[in-house]
Each structure stands twice: as structure tokens, then as C-alpha cells.
Design a protein around this motif. Structure first.
Motif: not given
Length: 280
Positions: A64-72, A247-252
Motif C-alpha cells: 500500500r505504501r508503494g514498496f511492492a518490490g520489497c515484497t517480491v 513446475t521446474l525451478f520455481l522460486v517464491q
């Protein structure tokens, strides 16, 4: 995110933020964008990093605060390895002189840990049995690199090491996907531009999706059993009802960047992202 449903043998390659020094909040640079609300230069602490301890002050509100990049973002356990092993628990606040070297080591360690994640997955593939000895050797070499002293580790050419390992991972992928491709034709998806593509209920078993750009792709109900998704960009991809078991080589982080719900079928050792509705 929910805890993994089963004991995860790759635990050392999963981030343990409580054992880290907030390295992902300091070492990398990021630019103001849809993923980050601010510009931050490399080696400077994010203003959201707490001054006491190394937790994020807005961790529960990052999207919500604009830091979606941190969550992934996923360090594959590199943070705690650098903090507790390479620097033996000396943090950059208490020992400012260590900061430049620590921040230089962190991205190298992350690259090595990411390779270990892929190599461990490849080693677990029954179809890759002919490659097990070579995979074991690659794991051993990579682990030795992660244990180097800080100055030596900072000098490691992680890209060159990756270039040596990737062909082996591709061989493992080919062996694992071969049986699923017998008698079936499909377009080559590797590296393909699949942004926004309608792939609903598509049979992608054994497909080569390495490096594919599938931002916003509609994968509802798709079967990705045995598909190789190494490096595939799944940001905003709709995975509702999709089957990613096997699925092969999936990452979280690929799941965290995508959209899904309670009907998305995941491998047992993966967590259902907190922002997905209908979590089970």
C-alpha cells in the motif's frame, strides 16, 4: 505468507531476516518506480529500516505504501550467511568500517545462493539421475565459494560461475521435461514475449518458459506441470486455478509477484502469498 506445509530441506536457502542485518534494505540501489516509492542509492539505508534492530518499519504495509518490490525480493538466505558466517555476527552499525566490504559481498553471496537453490532442485529430479555426480560437484564448488573470507568472496566472478553452471541446469531440465513432450507439439516459449497473453487453460506441461516475459499474462487454469520457469517474469500474471505442482525451478518471489488465490495449486514446500485472496 503461510508457513510451508512440509519440512523444507532447502531451509538454509530461505531468508531468515531475524538473523540478518537488513542487508537487502541497505546494499542494493533502487529507483522510484511502480515497485519502489523512492530513489535509494546503493549502500544507504532505506528510511523505512528501523534505527534499532534491522526490521522494516512498514513491513505489514509495503504494498500500500508503494514498496511492492520489497515484497517480491528473495535473497535465498544470503543475508544470514553474510551476517552470521562471513562476518561472524559483526553488524555494519556497530562496525562501520566493515560496511563497504559487507555490502560488496552481499550481492555475490545472493548470486551463489540462488545457484544453490537451482542446483538443489535439479539434484532432486529423478530424471536427472545421469547428472547427479556433476550436480553434486557443482553444489560442492558453489558451497566452497560461499565459505570464502569476505575479501576473497567479494572478488568472485559470480557471473562466470553462473555461466559454468547454467548448461548443467539446462541438461537437467531437458531430461525432466522430455517425457512430457513425447508426441506433443507446442510453440517454443523460451525467452518469448508473453506480456498480457491469453494462456487460459493452456497445456504447458513440459514447456520451456526460461526467461519468458509473462507480465500480466492470463494463466488461469493452465497446467504448468514440468514447465521450466527459470527466470520467467510472472509479475501480475494471473495464476488463479493454475497447477504449478511439479513446475521446474520455481522460486517464491515469482509467486509473490503474481496473482493467485485459493484454487492455485502449489508445490508443497512453497508459501501462498499473503496478498492472494482465499488463502488455504
Amino acid at each position: 505468507m503461510d508457513a510451508p506445509a512440509v519440512d523444507d530441506r532447502r531451509g538454509a536457502l530461505r531468508a531468515d531476516c531475524g538473523s540478518c542485518f537488513g542487508l537487502c534494505c541497505v546494499a542494493p540501489a533502487f529507483a522510484r518506480s511502480a515497485d519502489f516509492a523512492i530513489d535509494k542509492p546503493a549502500g544507504h539505508a532505506c528510511p523505512n529500516l528501523r534505527t534499532e534492530g534491522f526490521g522494516c518499519g512498514i513491513h505489514g504495509d509495503l504494498r500500500r505504501r508503494g514498496f511492492a518490490g520489497c515484497t517480491v525480493y528473495d535473497c535465498f538466505g544470503a543475508g544470514q550467511q553474510v551476517a552470521q558466517v562471513t562476518f561472524q555476527g559483526r553488524d555494519w552499525r556497530q562496525d562501520p568500517a566493515s560496511a563497504p566490504l559487507m555490502f560488496a559481498v552481499f550481492p555475490v553471496m545472493r548470486h551463489l545462493h540462488e545457484l544453490l537453490w537451482y542446483l538443489t532442485q535439479a539434484r532432486d529430479l529423478p530424471a536427472a539421475a545421469p547428472l547427479h555426480a556433476r550436480l553434486d560437484d557443482a553444489v560442492a564448488v558453489t558451497r566452497r565459494l560461499t565459505g570464502l573470507p569476505a575479501a576473497d568472496l567479494a572478488a568472485v566472478d559470480a557471473d562466470a560461475h553462473r555461466a559454468e553452471v547454467v548448461p548443467l541446469l539446462r541438461e537437467a531440465s531437458e531430461l525432466a521435461r522430455a517425457a512430457l513432450r513425447v508426441g506433443r507439439k507446442r510453440p517454443p516459449y523460451q525467452g518469448r514475449h508473453l506480456v498480457g497473453k491469453d494462456l487460459r487453460r493452456t497445456d504447458l506441461r513440459g514447456a520451456d518458459l526460461r526467461g519468458a516475459s509473462a507480465v500480466g499474462a492470463d494463466l488461469r487454469g493452465a497446467d504448468l506441470t514440468g514447465a521450466d520457469v527459470t527466470g520467467a517474469d510472472l509479475r501480475g500474471a494471473d495464476l488463479r486455478g493454475a497447477d504449478l505442482r511439479g513446475t521446474l525451478f520455481l522460486v517464491q518471489s515469482q509467486l509473490d509477484a503474481a496473482r493467485g488465490d485459493g484454487t492455485t495449486r502449489l508445490p508443497r514446500s512453497f508459501s501462498r502469498p499473503a496478498h492472494w485472496p482465499g488463502r488455504r
